[in-house]
Design an enzyme around this catalytic site. Structure first.
Site, short mmCIF file in Angstrom:
data_model
loop_
_atom_site.label_atom_id
_atom_site.label_comp_id
_atom_site.label_asym_id
_atom_site.label_seq_id
_atom_site.Cartn_x
_atom_site.Cartn_y
_atom_site.Cartn_z
N GLU A 43 0.90 -1.00 0.07
CA GLU A 43 -0.14 0.36 -0.06
C GLU A 43 0.77 1.28 0.05
O GLU A 43 1.93 1.66 0.81
CB GLU A 43 -1.02 0.16 1.09
CG GLU A 43 -1.51 1.06 1.12
CD GLU A 43 -2.50 1.12 2.78
OE1 GLU A 43 -3.66 1.70 2.98
OE2 GLU A 43 -1.77 0.22 3.91
N LYS A 116 -10.05 3.21 -1.90
CA LYS A 116 -10.06 2.89 -0.91
C LYS A 116 -11.58 2.67 0.03
O LYS A 116 -12.20 3.82 0.68
CB LYS A 116 -8.95 2.63 0.01
CG LYS A 116 -8.84 1.85 1.57
CD LYS A 116 -8.06 1.89 2.52
CE LYS A 116 -7.45 1.41 3.54
NZ LYS A 116 -6.37 1.01 4.69
N CYS A 153 -5.49 -2.63 2.18
CA CYS A 153 -5.01 -2.66 3.77
C CYS A 153 -6.72 -2.48 5.23
O CYS A 153 -7.23 -3.77 5.10
CB CYS A 153 -4.40 -1.15 4.48
SG CYS A 153 -3.49 -1.37 5.58
#
Length: 280
Positions: A43, A116, A153
């Site tokens: 990431e 995200k 993540c």
């Protein structure tokens, strides 16, 4: 194509973006030499995990997705090597900022952007200061080698994210990550919890999972690496420790994985009519 070889990269980063991209490019070349076709960096590979603290100047580190230096460098690399690369970036879209992933296919083309969905907020991981929650919805990408789902993540902790990508047809799940020590609780080590959460996705969806995490000490925050690849039964078939720099690879027969998934019956026995509470 039934058989595919995947890779997860693990390394540390400095404040110099060019050096970081050089390092990742070198690892991508190494992975390709080992036969990897879909190669996962970590990431926010452009530099340090700046979300440790809230500082205005870090907004200058964001770029429009297709103009991002990471994308500009890695797209030609993907084309030259004939590999697919999910590349995690800090994206600026007008006055909005996102923690995003640009999917680069093996011909160097940009397949699109995923933003995200789940944004954490806590000591050492103050992402809500920087990022809007993603507005793209979950994504799967029909790359040259396989249809893949990619979560970023914090997404990896949510079973709904993994299941949604599977229902969209993913053959493999990838998770680029930046996770390590907890500044407010030095005794808390989430390495095993982190791995177990994703291994649970592998088992309950009968799908291989590939996770890439950074390493190193960034201002006292220790990123614990432990990148891994798990097969569709949740067995770790490749794994790094907490300090290695390098490339993990594993190969899967997606036709066999598909048969295993059908045999387990998880998707046959789903009861969406009972799951309404999940959207409340």
């Amino acid at each position: 194509m039934s058989k595919v070889t995947v890779a997860a990269l693990q390394c540390a980063y400095t404040a110099n973006m060019t050096e970081n991209i050089d390092r990742v490019e070198g690892l991508i070349v190494d992975a390709a030499k080992k036969g990897a076709q879909i190669i996962l960096p970590t990431e926010l590979l452009q530099g340090p995990y700046f979300c440790r603290e809230e500082r205005d100047e870090f907004f200058d580190w964001a770029y429009p997705a297709n103009e991002h230096p990471v994308v500009q460098r890695l797209a030609p690399v993907a084309k030259k090597l004939g590999v697919a690369i999910p590349a995690s970036i800090f994206e600026r879209d007008n006055h909005h900022y996102f923690n995003s992933l640009v999917m680069i296919d093996a011909d160097g083309s940009i397949m699109g952007t995923y933003r995200k969905s789940h944004i954490p907020d806590g000591p050492g991981y103050e992402e809500k200061f920087y990022f809007k929650p993603g507005n793209t919805g979950f994504k799967v990408w029909n790359t040259k080698f396989a249809k893949i789902g990619v979560g970023i993540c914090w997404d990896q902790w949510f079973p709904e994210c993994a299941r949604a990508m599977m229902l969209m047809g993913a053959d493999l799940l990838f998770y680029p990550t930046a996770i390590g020590s907890e500044p407010e609780n030095p005794t808390l080590d989430t390495k095993d919890l982190w791995q177990r959460a994703m291994i649970g996705h592998a088992v309950s969806n009968v799908v291989p999972v590939i996770a890439a995490n950074r390493i190193g000490n960034e201002g006292g925050q220790i990123f614990y690496g432990s990148s891994f690849i798990a097969d569709q039964r949740g067995e770790k078939v490749a794994e790094f420790g907490r300090t290695e720099t390098g490339v993990l690879t594993a190969s899967f027969d997606l036709a066999q994985v598909k048969l295993n998934r059908a045999s387990f019956g998880f998707f046959r026995d789903r009861r969406p009519d009972l799951y309404g509470i999940l959207t409340q």
